[in-house]
Structures are given as C-alpha cells and as structure tokens.
Design a protein around this motif. Structure first.
Motif, PDB file in Angstrom:
ATOM      1  N   UNK A 185      61.944  41.343  -4.542  1.00 32.04           N
ATOM      2  CA  UNK A 185      62.271  41.936  -3.255  1.00 32.04           C
ATOM      3  C   UNK A 185      63.774  41.853  -3.058  1.00 32.04           C
ATOM      4  N   UNK A 186      64.351  42.920  -2.450  1.00 31.13           N
ATOM      5  CA  UNK A 186      65.804  43.025  -2.404  1.00 31.13           C
ATOM      6  C   UNK A 186      66.216  43.854  -1.193  1.00 31.13           C
ATOM      7  N   UNK A 187      66.954  43.236  -0.275  1.00 31.41           N
ATOM      8  CA  UNK A 187      67.586  43.975   0.815  1.00 31.41           C
ATOM      9  C   UNK A 187      68.913  44.495   0.282  1.00 31.41           C
ATOM     10  N   UNK A 188      68.996  45.813   0.055  1.00 32.54           N
ATOM     11  CA  UNK A 188      70.154  46.380  -0.640  1.00 32.54           C
ATOM     12  C   UNK A 188      71.256  46.842   0.310  1.00 32.54           C
ATOM     13  N   UNK A 189      71.043  46.680   1.624  1.00 28.80           N
ATOM     14  CA  UNK A 189      72.074  46.969   2.629  1.00 28.80           C
ATOM     15  C   UNK A 189      72.649  48.380   2.450  1.00 28.80           C
ATOM     16  N   UNK A 190      71.761  49.323   2.174  1.00 25.13           N
ATOM     17  CA  UNK A 190      72.148  50.729   1.993  1.00 25.13           C
ATOM     18  C   UNK A 190      73.180  50.895   0.882  1.00 25.13           C
ATOM     19  N   UNK A 191      73.132  49.977  -0.091  1.00 22.14           N
ATOM     20  CA  UNK A 191      74.005  49.987  -1.274  1.00 22.14           C
ATOM     21  C   UNK A 191      75.463  49.674  -0.959  1.00 22.14           C
ATOM     22  N   UNK A 192      75.722  49.101   0.226  1.00 25.77           N
ATOM     23  CA  UNK A 192      77.080  48.691   0.578  1.00 25.77           C
ATOM     24  C   UNK A 192      77.238  47.211   0.236  1.00 25.77           C
ATOM     25  N   UNK A 232      61.278  53.767   7.250  1.00 22.86           N
ATOM     26  CA  UNK A 232      62.028  52.768   8.023  1.00 22.86           C
ATOM     27  C   UNK A 232      62.838  51.868   7.095  1.00 22.86           C
ATOM     28  N   UNK A 233      63.342  52.451   6.012  1.00 22.13           N
ATOM     29  CA  UNK A 233      64.172  51.698   5.078  1.00 22.13           C
ATOM     30  C   UNK A 233      63.424  50.891   4.048  1.00 22.13           C
ATOM     31  N   UNK A 234      62.098  50.817   4.158  1.00 20.04           N
ATOM     32  CA  UNK A 234      61.279  50.064   3.198  1.00 20.04           C
ATOM     33  C   UNK A 234      60.826  50.973   2.068  1.00 20.04           C
ATOM     34  N   UNK A 235      60.973  50.504   0.848  1.00 26.00           N
ATOM     35  CA  UNK A 235      60.563  51.285  -0.319  1.00 26.00           C
ATOM     36  C   UNK A 235      59.917  50.362  -1.345  1.00 26.00           C
ATOM     37  N   UNK A 251      59.192  46.405  -7.423  1.00 27.94           N
ATOM     38  CA  UNK A 251      60.276  45.960  -6.550  1.00 27.94           C
ATOM     39  C   UNK A 251      60.059  46.504  -5.143  1.00 27.94           C
ATOM     40  N   UNK A 252      60.192  45.646  -4.144  1.00 24.58           N
ATOM     41  CA  UNK A 252      60.228  46.078  -2.745  1.00 24.58           C
ATOM     42  C   UNK A 252      61.682  46.074  -2.296  1.00 24.58           C
ATOM     43  N   UNK A 253      62.131  47.194  -1.727  1.00 24.65           N
ATOM     44  CA  UNK A 253      63.498  47.313  -1.225  1.00 24.65           C
ATOM     45  C   UNK A 253      63.487  47.387   0.289  1.00 24.65           C
ATOM     46  N   UNK A 254      64.503  46.807   0.909  1.00 27.57           N
ATOM     47  CA  UNK A 254      64.737  46.981   2.341  1.00 27.57           C
ATOM     48  C   UNK A 254      66.123  47.598   2.529  1.00 27.57           C
ATOM     49  N   UNK A 255      66.296  48.289   3.672  1.00 34.24           N
ATOM     50  CA  UNK A 255      67.518  49.046   3.961  1.00 34.24           C
ATOM     51  C   UNK A 255      67.826  49.995   2.807  1.00 34.24           C
ATOM     52  N   UNK A 256      66.795  50.674   2.350  1.00 35.59           N
ATOM     53  CA  UNK A 256      66.923  51.567   1.197  1.00 35.59           C
ATOM     54  C   UNK A 256      67.341  52.982   1.576  1.00 35.59           C
ATOM     55  N   UNK A 273      46.403  45.673  -7.586  1.00 35.60           N
ATOM     56  CA  UNK A 273      47.314  44.765  -6.912  1.00 35.60           C
ATOM     57  C   UNK A 273      47.883  45.497  -5.703  1.00 35.60           C
ATOM     58  N   UNK A 274      47.780  44.867  -4.539  1.00 33.71           N
ATOM     59  CA  UNK A 274      48.320  45.477  -3.318  1.00 33.71           C
ATOM     60  C   UNK A 274      49.707  44.890  -3.037  1.00 33.71           C
ATOM     61  N   UNK A 275      50.663  45.786  -2.834  1.00 34.37           N
ATOM     62  CA  UNK A 275      52.030  45.386  -2.506  1.00 34.37           C
ATOM     63  C   UNK A 275      52.346  45.879  -1.098  1.00 34.37           C
ATOM     64  N   UNK A 276      52.865  44.987  -0.265  1.00 32.60           N
ATOM     65  CA  UNK A 276      53.334  45.356   1.066  1.00 32.60           C
ATOM     66  C   UNK A 276      54.811  44.996   1.154  1.00 32.60           C
ATOM     67  N   UNK A 277      55.628  45.986   1.476  1.00 31.87           N
ATOM     68  CA  UNK A 277      57.053  45.761   1.665  1.00 31.87           C
ATOM     69  C   UNK A 277      57.408  45.946   3.127  1.00 31.87           C
ATOM     70  N   UNK A 278      58.230  45.039   3.678  1.00 33.46           N
ATOM     71  CA  UNK A 278      58.523  45.128   5.103  1.00 33.46           C
ATOM     72  C   UNK A 278      59.874  44.492   5.423  1.00 33.46           C
ATOM     73  N   UNK A 279      60.355  44.794   6.615  1.00 32.80           N
ATOM     74  CA  UNK A 279      61.602  44.226   7.147  1.00 32.80           C
ATOM     75  C   UNK A 279      61.333  43.922   8.614  1.00 32.80           C
ATOM     76  N   UNK A 280      61.181  42.641   8.938  1.00 38.30           N
ATOM     77  CA  UNK A 280      60.724  42.267  10.268  1.00 38.30           C
ATOM     78  C   UNK A 280      61.873  42.113  11.263  1.00 38.30           C
TER      79      UNK A 280
END
Length: 233
Positions: free
Chosen positions: A8-15, A80-83, A38-43, A120-127
């Motif tokens: 899992x990786x919060x990529x901060x919109x690649x900044x 919502x930025x989750x991928x 891979x679960x991405x946040x701020x994607x 396998x169930x994957x849930x990606x989120x940003x709370x």
C-alpha cells in the motif's frame, strides 16, 4: 493460495518531497518493492478532470501492473484517489466502489482477484482525519464484509490517518481481523507515524511485512510504502 506480496502506498499525486511531480519515480519505487497487488492512495489529481497522476501509457510501457477498472471517471485510475494495481495477466473476478460516510468525499475500492484458482479480496481506502468519521467509515467497511455474498480471505490496505492501534482501529479486533505490525511510514524523510496500515482477515498468514525505505522512496512521496507477504493460514 501461494505466497503473495501486497503493498500500500500513498503517492501524494506523484509529488515528491522535493515538490516535483514525477510519476516515473513512483513506478520505479513500485519496481523496487515488486509486489503482486498494490493499493494506491491519492492516485488521481484533485482538480479538473481528476485524471490519473500516473498517465495510463506509463502503466502499459513502464510497469508490470494494470489498474483495476471500477467504472468511474474515464480519466481517473481509481475512485476518490483510491486505486488497486494487479500484475498483468491476473484475473479480476469482481470490482466495485464502496461509498463511505464523510463530510468530504471519501470512499473505498474493492476487488476480488483470482490467485491460482483461489479468491482474494482487496480493499483500498483513505480514511478521514476525524476519529469520529474514521470509526463510522471502518464500521461501513465491516458492514460491507458482513453482508458479502461469500466469505473470502480479505486484505484492507491504505492510509488510515491514525497514529495508534486504539480508537477506531480497535473495531477490527472484534471482527476477526488483525493489524499487521509494520514500522512507521510517515513522514518519509523521518518516519514517526503509522498512518498507513495493512489489515488481514484471520484466514491469512503473514510471513513477512515491513516498510520500504529506499533512497528513492524517501523522496518520491511524503509516505513510505508498506508491504506484506501473505498466504492462506
């Protein structure tokens, strides 16, 4: 199910921490981790068409991954930025968006993936930043699992915006899920907070887990990626 590596990786919109937007750098960090899913946040970018921060052609040309399609905005990589990214050739049996209660737009993405004929169930989120709303959001996630048509080993990953294992995160303990022990991942230059989390159902065994803290990862985003190697218990 054979051993499988998730991240899992919060990529901060690649900044990055150098304030430069470099999507190729994020893909290079993912190559270092070499996870299967891979679960991405701020994607996605925040304004305009909310397009993917990583251009789609880069996934095709410079990556072993393909983004799971959730049927959202045509230019977005997720919702919502989750991928969720899976290795090319992996079968996605089901994918959906899951709205979460919030004052500002929040959500989760869910994918059921075939791994050697196992699911396998994957849930990606940003709370949320608010503890009250985080608890409501976690209860929504758990309610979704309670009402799922069938029991599937589940991994919940993302940026939970919570420092301690108590508070809202204690909800998982009462639902037969456990937090994978991982080091702090924020801020990437000097990690002190466990904002990012990997949570697994009790039918999954964690072989190894950690934080990826390469020189490239420390500058590519303000979060470091987390990873875990899993197999059926």
């Amino acid at each position: 199910m054979p051993a499988l590596k998730v991240a899992t990786y919060n990529i901060r919109k690649c900044v990055g921490t150098d304030r430069r937007r470099q999507p190729e750098r994020i893909l290079a960090v993912l190559a270092e981790i070499d996870a299967d899913i891979v679960a991405l946040q701020e994607a996605d970018k925040r304004f305009g068409m909310r397009s993917s921060a990583i251009p789609f052609h880069l996934f095709l040309e410079n990556s072993p991954y393909v983004p799971v399609s959730f049927g959202g905005a045509v230019h977005s990589v997720g919702w919502h930025g989750n991928a969720i990214l899976v290795r090319k050739g992996m079968q996605v049996r089901h994918a959906q968006m899951l709205p979460l209660p919030a004052l500002e737009p929040r959500g989760a993405v869910v994918a059921e993936i075939a791994v050697n004929h196992h699911s396998l169930r994957i849930i990606g989120t940003h709370l949320d930043l608010s503890g009250l709303w985080r608890r409501r959001q976690i209860r929504t996630l758990l309610g979704f699992l309670d009402n799922a048509a069938h029991l599937v080993p589940t991994v919940i990953m993302g940026d939970f915006n919570q420092w301690s294992n108590r508070g809202a995160l204690s909800e998982f303990a009462f639902h037969h899920h456990r937090l994978v022990h991982t080091p702090p991942s924020f801020h990437s230059r000097r990690p002190v907070a466990r904002l990012d989390r990997i949570i697994v159902s009790h039918d999954l065994l964690v072989e190894e887990a950690g934080v990826h803290s390469s020189a490239l990862a420390r500058v590519a985003s303000d979060h470091l990626p987390l990873w875990a190697t899993l197999k059926n218990a």
